[in-house]
Design an enzyme around this catalytic site. Structure first.
Site, PDB file in Angstrom:
ATOM      1  CG  HIS A   1      -3.646   9.567   0.368  1.00 18.56           C
ATOM      2  ND1 HIS A   1      -4.362  10.336   1.270  1.00 18.56           N
ATOM      3  CD2 HIS A   1      -4.350   8.415   0.215  1.00 18.56           C
ATOM      4  CE1 HIS A   1      -5.435   9.657   1.643  1.00 18.56           C
ATOM      5  NE2 HIS A   1      -5.461   8.500   1.030  1.00 18.56           N
TER       6      HIS A   1
ATOM      7  CG  HIS B   1      -1.856   1.130   1.306  1.00 21.96           C
ATOM      8  ND1 HIS B   1      -1.889   2.036   2.338  1.00 21.96           N
ATOM      9  CD2 HIS B   1      -2.836   1.517   0.445  1.00 21.96           C
ATOM     10  CE1 HIS B   1      -2.861   2.901   2.143  1.00 21.96           C
ATOM     11  NE2 HIS B   1      -3.444   2.616   0.993  1.00 21.96           N
TER      12      HIS B   1
HETATM   13  O1  G3P Z   1      -6.542   1.637  -2.955  1.00 18.98           O
HETATM   14  C1  G3P Z   1      -6.703   1.214  -1.642  1.00 18.98           C
HETATM   15  C2  G3P Z   1      -6.545   2.343  -0.665  1.00 18.98           C
HETATM   16  O2  G3P Z   1      -5.364   3.024  -0.930  1.00 18.98           O
HETATM   17  C3  G3P Z   1      -7.714   3.296  -0.694  1.00 18.98           C
HETATM   18  O3  G3P Z   1      -7.648   4.261   0.313  1.00 18.98           O
HETATM   19  O4  G3P Z   1      -7.175   6.481   1.187  1.00 18.98           O
HETATM   20  O5  G3P Z   1      -5.416   4.739   1.303  1.00 18.98           O
HETATM   21  O6  G3P Z   1      -6.019   5.747  -0.874  1.00 18.98           O
HETATM   22  P1  G3P Z   1      -6.508   5.358   0.480  1.00 18.98           P
HETATM   23 MG    MG Z   2      -4.800   4.578  -2.256  1.00 19.73          MG
END
Ligand code: G3P
Ligand code: MG
Length: 251
Positions: free
Chosen positions: A58, A16
């Protein structure tokens, strides 16, 4: 122009924002760290700079990860390119920059990493962000890498991606699946459903799988929860700690 393969395979584990436990999120250092920690794919977030350059970021604001109290959408790439996106995480990452999407793809090619590209548009830029992402992918996705997966919380972004490149696989992103998840997924021609693993009811997981969709969950850093989710039929766990989750869930 690159032609994406019709067959699509999702890995069991995706890092992630790279490997956000260990390195500053959405940086090249984080992508490399994910690979070093055993991930074969990474997820990262793409939005547009003020002047339309796709970058890995992000938040809508640059403040949290670079210290600059400005909106991404109001800041040109030339200014973002000079920011430190690593020092907030640890001194050894100081000087790590905000990557362009193109630089990230070059890094993926070097590392041999697949990608779940999350289209993360600033408000009002849903279609423009998706079109820019698709344009870069179609022009520069390395032939040796697996076909990437596009995802977004924004249906307008996925619709624009579908219209620009119908053969690029898409997943809807929904925090908690409601009764309309299937209508949305089918309307957008999605092959996958990506959702918050902490809010996924067993019955919903079964319904997604029974309907033939790939099911991915974020952001799961607890090995016991990852084990439970795989047992529910989840195909892929998106995690900040790909090494820990892989060690705990090895098949
Ligand atoms: O794509 C999965 C996850 O990254 C979605 O939430 O806020 O971490 O981008 P966020
Ligand atoms: Mg994400």
């Amino acid at each position: 122009m690159y032609r994406f393969m019709p067959e699509f395979r999702l890995p069991r584990i995706i890092g992630h924002r790279g490997a956000a436990t260990y390195a500053p999120e959405n940086t090249l250092a984080s992508l490399r760290e994910a690979k070093r920690r055993g991930a074969s794919w990474v997820e990262f977030d793409v939005k547009l700079s003020g002047d339309g350059v796709p970058i890995l970021m992000h938040d809508e604001s640059l403040k949290r990860t670079t210290g600059l109290d400005r909106l991404v959408a109001d800041t040109p790439w030339a200014k973002i390119a000079r920011l430190d996106a690593g020092g907030w995480k640890a001194p050894r990452f100081a000087g790590e920059g905000v990557p362009t999407f193109e630089a990230a793809i070059a890094c993926l090619a070097e590392e041999g990493l697949g990608a779940n590209v999350e289209i993360k548009p600033c408000p009002g830029r849903e279609a423009a962000t998706a079109v820019a992402v698709v344009e870069v992918l179609c022009r520069s996705w390395p032939a040796g890498l697996p076909t990437p997966l596009l995802s977004s919380f924004k249906d307008a972004a996925l619709a624009a991606a579908r219209d620009a490149a119908p053969d690029l696989p898409r997943a809807i992103l929904i925090d908690e699946l409601g009764d309309d998840w299937r209508r949305r997924a089918e309307a957008l021609g999605a092959i996958g459903v990506n959702t918050n693993g902490r809010r996924l009811a067993a019955a919903r997981a079964r319904a997604v799988k029974a309907a033939g969709f790939l099911l991915s969950v974020y952001t799961i850093n607890d090995p016991a929860l990852a084990t439970d989710l795989f047992a529910l039929g989840v195909d892929c766990v998106i995690t900040d700690s790909p090494d820990t989750i892989a060690a705990a869930t090895a098949t």
